[in-house]
Design a protein around this motif. Structure first.
Motif, PDB file in Angstrom:
ATOM      1  N   LEU A  19       4.550  28.282   8.680  1.00 27.02           N
ATOM      2  CA  LEU A  19       4.312  26.924   8.199  1.00 27.02           C
ATOM      3  C   LEU A  19       5.352  26.620   7.133  1.00 27.02           C
ATOM      4  O   LEU A  19       5.627  27.474   6.285  1.00 27.02           O
ATOM      5  CB  LEU A  19       2.904  26.813   7.609  1.00 27.02           C
ATOM      6  CG  LEU A  19       2.551  25.479   6.960  1.00 27.02           C
ATOM      7  CD1 LEU A  19       1.111  25.112   7.278  1.00 27.02           C
ATOM      8  CD2 LEU A  19       2.743  25.523   5.460  1.00 27.02           C
ATOM      9  N   ALA A  53      -0.292  20.211   4.156  1.00 25.87           N
ATOM     10  CA  ALA A  53       0.029  21.615   4.439  1.00 25.87           C
ATOM     11  C   ALA A  53      -1.235  22.459   4.504  1.00 25.87           C
ATOM     12  O   ALA A  53      -1.384  23.305   5.397  1.00 25.87           O
ATOM     13  CB  ALA A  53       0.979  22.163   3.374  1.00 25.87           C
ATOM     14  N   TYR A  54      -2.158  22.222   3.571  1.00 23.98           N
ATOM     15  CA  TYR A  54      -3.414  22.979   3.574  1.00 23.98           C
ATOM     16  C   TYR A  54      -4.199  22.715   4.860  1.00 23.98           C
ATOM     17  O   TYR A  54      -4.673  23.657   5.504  1.00 23.98           O
ATOM     18  CB  TYR A  54      -4.254  22.635   2.345  1.00 23.98           C
ATOM     19  CG  TYR A  54      -5.575  23.353   2.332  1.00 23.98           C
ATOM     20  CD1 TYR A  54      -5.655  24.697   1.979  1.00 23.98           C
ATOM     21  CD2 TYR A  54      -6.738  22.696   2.706  1.00 23.98           C
ATOM     22  CE1 TYR A  54      -6.862  25.372   2.001  1.00 23.98           C
ATOM     23  CE2 TYR A  54      -7.956  23.373   2.723  1.00 23.98           C
ATOM     24  CZ  TYR A  54      -8.017  24.701   2.367  1.00 23.98           C
ATOM     25  OH  TYR A  54      -9.210  25.365   2.393  1.00 23.98           O
ATOM     26  N   ALA A  57      -2.518  24.397   7.734  1.00 29.34           N
ATOM     27  CA  ALA A  57      -2.680  25.854   7.654  1.00 29.34           C
ATOM     28  C   ALA A  57      -4.058  26.276   8.143  1.00 29.34           C
ATOM     29  O   ALA A  57      -4.193  27.275   8.862  1.00 29.34           O
ATOM     30  CB  ALA A  57      -2.453  26.338   6.224  1.00 29.34           C
ATOM     31  N   THR A  60      -3.760  25.874  12.024  1.00 35.30           N
ATOM     32  CA  THR A  60      -2.801  26.703  12.751  1.00 35.30           C
ATOM     33  C   THR A  60      -2.819  28.174  12.356  1.00 35.30           C
ATOM     34  O   THR A  60      -2.288  29.006  13.085  1.00 35.30           O
ATOM     35  CB  THR A  60      -1.370  26.160  12.572  1.00 35.30           C
ATOM     36  OG1 THR A  60      -1.016  26.237  11.179  1.00 35.30           O
ATOM     37  CG2 THR A  60      -1.254  24.731  13.068  1.00 35.30           C
ATOM     38  N   ARG A  61      -3.355  28.497  11.196  1.00 31.28           N
ATOM     39  CA  ARG A  61      -3.438  29.871  10.699  1.00 31.28           C
ATOM     40  C   ARG A  61      -2.096  30.610  10.792  1.00 31.28           C
ATOM     41  O   ARG A  61      -1.953  31.579  11.546  1.00 31.28           O
ATOM     42  CB  ARG A  61      -4.531  30.627  11.409  1.00 31.28           C
ATOM     43  CG  ARG A  61      -5.885  29.931  11.258  1.00 31.28           C
ATOM     44  CD  ARG A  61      -7.025  30.877  11.429  1.00 31.28           C
ATOM     45  NE  ARG A  61      -8.293  30.233  11.151  1.00 31.28           N
ATOM     46  CZ  ARG A  61      -8.869  30.191   9.950  1.00 31.28           C
ATOM     47  NH1 ARG A  61      -8.280  30.738   8.920  1.00 31.28           N
ATOM     48  NH2 ARG A  61     -10.034  29.603   9.783  1.00 31.28           N
ATOM     49  N   PRO A  62      -1.116  30.170  10.010  1.00 34.38           N
ATOM     50  CA  PRO A  62       0.208  30.806  10.070  1.00 34.38           C
ATOM     51  C   PRO A  62       0.186  32.226   9.502  1.00 34.38           C
ATOM     52  O   PRO A  62      -0.680  32.570   8.704  1.00 34.38           O
ATOM     53  CB  PRO A  62       1.063  29.891   9.190  1.00 34.38           C
ATOM     54  CG  PRO A  62       0.092  29.322   8.206  1.00 34.38           C
ATOM     55  CD  PRO A  62      -1.180  29.134   8.987  1.00 34.38           C
ATOM     56  N   ALA A  65       3.519  31.261   5.127  1.00 34.34           N
ATOM     57  CA  ALA A  65       3.587  29.879   4.654  1.00 34.34           C
ATOM     58  C   ALA A  65       4.704  29.790   3.629  1.00 34.34           C
ATOM     59  O   ALA A  65       4.673  30.489   2.617  1.00 34.34           O
ATOM     60  CB  ALA A  65       2.264  29.442   4.033  1.00 34.34           C
ATOM     61  N   LEU A  83      -4.627  28.937  -0.301  1.00 31.55           N
ATOM     62  CA  LEU A  83      -4.299  29.725   0.886  1.00 31.55           C
ATOM     63  C   LEU A  83      -4.691  31.184   0.699  1.00 31.55           C
ATOM     64  O   LEU A  83      -5.209  31.817   1.629  1.00 31.55           O
ATOM     65  CB  LEU A  83      -2.819  29.596   1.231  1.00 31.55           C
ATOM     66  CG  LEU A  83      -2.367  28.228   1.731  1.00 31.55           C
ATOM     67  CD1 LEU A  83      -0.867  28.206   1.941  1.00 31.55           C
ATOM     68  CD2 LEU A  83      -3.102  27.830   3.003  1.00 31.55           C
ATOM     69  N   THR A  90      -2.483  35.277   5.389  1.00 31.70           N
ATOM     70  CA  THR A  90      -1.232  34.511   5.401  1.00 31.70           C
ATOM     71  C   THR A  90      -0.373  34.926   4.211  1.00 31.70           C
ATOM     72  O   THR A  90      -0.826  34.875   3.068  1.00 31.70           O
ATOM     73  CB  THR A  90      -1.517  32.992   5.337  1.00 31.70           C
ATOM     74  OG1 THR A  90      -2.221  32.608   6.513  1.00 31.70           O
ATOM     75  CG2 THR A  90      -0.226  32.188   5.246  1.00 31.70           C
TER      76      THR A  90
END
Length: 178
Positions: A19, A53-54, A57, A60-62, A65, A83, A90
């Motif tokens: 991300l 972004a949060y 995230a 998508t569970r990167p 980040a 995060l 992550t």
């Protein structure tokens, strides 16, 4: 190259999902291009502010980040804290121009696993993504030097690390004129 989601029985990851969160579109494009140049790496989400972004995230569970400190709506430090709390697997990397004691100390306190200055270029960013993708921390040489000095002198304690995530959010909103 290192990626995530291990191939069954091998421990070798399949695809590293990244991300990118930066309020400057040109920076996001540059980071995206660097990631696209690696087989086994993909950009799973991009955002120009911390709140988006949060949300991305969480969807998508990167695996990694990449955050700038100076994000609107939710700054990079507050985002890193969220995060680390909500997606502890992550790896959070600060990719920023901020090289002052307060910011670096607050980032470490927020749980970042990597810190690279934008002035340091592609090689450091590449190395950081590789390390975090392999669940190892990475701090660029200039940041490592700062951390070593701080460990010896113990002067780098940031008052920001005593703030709650909500206090940091309120301070940012005040700074933005809300």
């Amino acid at each position: 190259r290192i990626a995530a989601n291990p191939e069954p029985g091998t421990g070798v990851p399949r695809m590293l999902r990244v991300l990118i969160a930066d309020d400057h579109e040109i920076v996001r494009h540059g980071v995206r291009d660097l990631i696209a140049g690696h087989q086994g790496w993909e950009v799973c989400a991009e955002a120009g502010d911390g709140e988006t972004a949060y949300e991305l995230a969480m969807t998508t569970r990167p695996h990694v980040a990449i955050l700038d400190v100076s994000l609107p709506r939710l700054n990079g430090l507050a985002l890193a804290r969220r995060l680390r709390q909500d997606l502890p697997s992550t790896g959070v990397l600060m990719f920023t121009m901020h090289d002052d004691q307060e910011t670096i100390g607050a980032a470490i306190a927020a749980g970042v696993r990597g810190y690279v200055l934008k002035a340091e270029g592609d090689e450091q960013l590449d190395a950081a993504i590789t390390a975090l993708g392999g669940r190892r921390p990475f701090f660029s040489p200039s940041i490592t030097e700062f951390l070593m000095d701080a460990a010896v002198s113990e002067k780098a304690r940031s008052c920001l690390k005593t703030f709650t995530p909500r206090e940091l959010e309120v301070a940012q909103l005040i700074a933005e004129g809300h």
